[in-house]
Write an enzyme that holds these catalytic residues in place. Structure first.
Site, PDB file in Angstrom:
ATOM      1  CG  HIS A  49      -1.924   0.877   1.390  1.00 57.82           C
ATOM      2  ND1 HIS A  49      -1.985   2.261   1.089  1.00 57.82           N
ATOM      3  CD2 HIS A  49      -3.364   0.833   0.946  1.00 57.82           C
ATOM      4  CE1 HIS A  49      -3.388   2.834   0.908  1.00 57.82           C
ATOM      5  NE2 HIS A  49      -3.833   1.893   0.632  1.00 57.82           N
TER       6      HIS A  49
ATOM      7  N   GLY B  71       4.833  20.824  12.374  1.00 49.89           N
ATOM      8  CA  GLY B  71       5.748  20.278  12.279  1.00 49.89           C
ATOM      9  C   GLY B  71       7.297  20.531  12.017  1.00 49.89           C
ATOM     10  N   PRO B  72       8.427  20.434  11.762  1.00 49.98           N
ATOM     11  CG  PRO B  72      10.251  19.413  13.066  1.00 49.98           C
ATOM     12  CD  PRO B  72       8.493  18.665  13.002  1.00 49.98           C
TER      13      PRO B  72
END
Length: 560
Positions: A83, A164-165
């Site tokens: 997947h 986030g970063p």
């Protein structure tokens, strides 16, 4: 009054190690009020779909803990599977289930992403209804390049993460990134045919599904100017479908994915499939629901078929569920148990027993016990419930009366209104007892220092105000419900005149009893302006209710 519910369906990039899967899924159970519904691992895809549901803030907390645990146990640098994926928690969609809009759900998705980015240092993107731009709505676009392409992807300014970063780092190396969304509820739904032909089932699927079928000329696909097959669109939007043969049942089915039930509902798909099958000489025998369904989808199905039958929509929820099951043939292949298949019912399966769930005898015995609750407030609310139930009964009888067929919709509307009042009063039966318990909890708070003493005083004051507001709400609701009984006395079946009259008397009793509770609770409130205002409003409702009672008596005396 009604709880907001959202579903969360995180897909984690682990489908083979059951110890890891269970450790990740079970963190959901550590959050009170969240129900873990399903854990579905896939070995070939090396991916597990986890489903849980609850009130929004609780679900967000559970999702946060799951993402954290998955990042600790899944190393994306070693992960392989069929997947597409780019993170330990690859996707984390939030789905509005009850009493919450898509816009509100998207805000919760953003809250979750902010926490994941700031507290876990995991980067990610918002997609579908939570997307920050049209270019990021499609998950396939957001996930393009997958995990292996993240280093290059994050170097491009146009792929700066939403949370986030923004630079590729060691955290991303192990956890990858996460896609968070708000999306519509998807229903996997199969319709049964009196046939074994996959070809015939496919023909019906092509009639119905949004993508339709490919245009052909003399058996050959007709191509457009770009060399792609031209298509004849199907009848329904937001529907995917295909025909297949089910060995277990020995029948052909049309297997649908209803990707947005606010666009195409379960009952619409069933109804149109039935029409298409009949045109092709086949017959629909029933249907099969895969997984769980929101309560609203079942109630909407019942309303659809009640309207077709010109029957009142103001019947009880339990009766509507029975009608939905029989109308859609959900018990055609195997029994359909609402308590196991409807999300809200599953959520409430382990909930504390409510007063309104007791039998009449047990309710009376509980009231007659040494406990101070339930007391007069809960009884007042319950008497009001009985009153408007009588008015609703007369509306339903009138909607079904022979010779009044042209009036069914008028009486149905009144019955629906009566059901709404009934449900509000049923809620208040338990809430009055809950409000009393809040006062008791306040008195039990510690008082060993000035801070605790002040906190205790404030808690008692707030609880006493709430315990005054609840019976006031009973007064308002019971008073307003009298409109149903009076209207039925004027326009409904006259043989039920006395029933509607008793309904008014019950509502008057509810108003009077709740009025007593407002007054006795308000005397202990320190905020005297609040107390005097609510007593004045209560007195006004009480006097107006006496006028309505007199109007009822005038009708009774004139007609009986």
């Amino acid at each position: 009054m009604n709880k907001q519910l959202i579903e969360c369906v995180p897909n984690i990039s682990e489908g083979r190690d059951l110890n890891k899967i269970n450790a990740i899924a079970n963190v959901v159970k550590t959050v009170e009020g969240v129900k873990l519904l399903d854990v579905d691992p896939g070995k070939a895809t090396n991916r597990t779909v986890i489903t849980f549901v609850g009130e929004p803030k609780n679900v967000i907390e559970a999702a946060f803990r799951l993402i954290k645990k998955a990042s600790e146990l899944i190393d994306m640098s070693k992960q392989k599977g069929e997947h597409p994926r780019f993170g330990a928690t690859d996707v984390c969609p939030l789905v509005p289930i009850a009493n919450i809009s898509m816009e509100e759900t998207a805000k919760y998705a953003h809250q979750l992403g902010k926490r994941v980015g700031e507290e876990l240092g995991i980067s990610g993107y918002y997609y579908e209804n939570a997307a920050t731009s049209s270019e990021r709505k499609n998950l396939a676009t957001v996930r393009s390049g997958e995990y292996e392409g993240l280093k290059e992807k994050l170097s491009k300014p146009n792929w700066k993460p939403d949370f986030g970063p923004s630079a590729y780092n060691q955290q991303i190396t192990t956890s990858g990134v996460t896609a968070i969304s708000a999306r519509d509820f998807l229903i996997a739904y199969n319709v049964n045919l009196n046939s074994t032909s996959t070809r015939r089932a496919n023909a019906i699927a092509f009639d119905i599904r949004e993508n339709g079928r490919v245009k052909t000329v003399n058996g050959k696909n007709l191509l457009d100017k770009n060399g792609k097959p031209e298509r004849i669109p199907g009848k329904l939007k937001a529907v995917k479908g295909i025909g297949w043969f089910i060995e277990e049942y020995g029948i052909a089915q049309i297997s649908y994915n209803l990707t947005n039930i606010s666009i195409t509902s379960m009952h619409e798909a069933f109804y149109e499939t039935d029409l298409a099958a009949t045109e092709r000489g086949l017959r629909v025998t029933g249907s099969e629901l895969v997984g769980l369904v929101p309560l609203k989808a079942m109630l909407d199905a019942a309303d659809f078929y009640l309207k077709k039958q010109e029957r009142s929509l103001g019947i009880s929820e339990s009766e509507k569920i029975k009608i939905a099951i029989k109308s859609l043939g959900l018990d055609d292949l195997k029994p359909f148990h609402p308590q196991e298949r409807i999300i809200e019912y599953v959520m409430n399966s382990n909930a504390d027993k409510k007063l309104i769930d007791l039998t009449i005898t047990n309710f009376a015995e509980e009231t007659a016990s040494e406990s101070m609750a339930p007391g007069g407030g809960s009884i007042a609310a319950y008497v009001g419930t009985l009153g408007v139930s009588l008015g609703t009964m007369v509306a339903n009888l009138s909607a079904h009366k022979t010779g009044w067929d042209e009036k069914w919709e008028y009486f149905s509307d009144w019955a629906v209104k009566g059901q709404k009042y009934k449900n509000e009063l049923l809620f208040l039966v338990d809430e009055d007892t809950n409000a009393f318990n809040k006062i008791i909890d306040g008195f039990r708070m510690p008082k060993t220092n000035p801070e605790e003493i002040e906190a205790r005083k404030q808690a008692i004051e707030d609880a006493t105000k709430y315990a005054t507001e609840i019976p006031f709400k009973v007064m308002q609701t019971a008073h307003n419900s009298i409109e149903v009984m009076l209207e039925m006395m004027k326009t409904g079946i006259q043989n039920s005149l006395s029933d509607a009259g008793v309904g008014v008397l019950c509502a008057k009793t509810a108003v009077t009893g709740a009025y007593f509770n407002v007054r006795i609770n308000a005397k202990d409130i320190k905020d005297r302006q609040f107390a005097e205002e609510i007593i004045a409003k209560a007195e006004d409702i009480y006097q107006k209710t006496i006028i309505l009672e007199n109007e009822m008596m005038a009708i009774i005396n004139a007609k009986i």
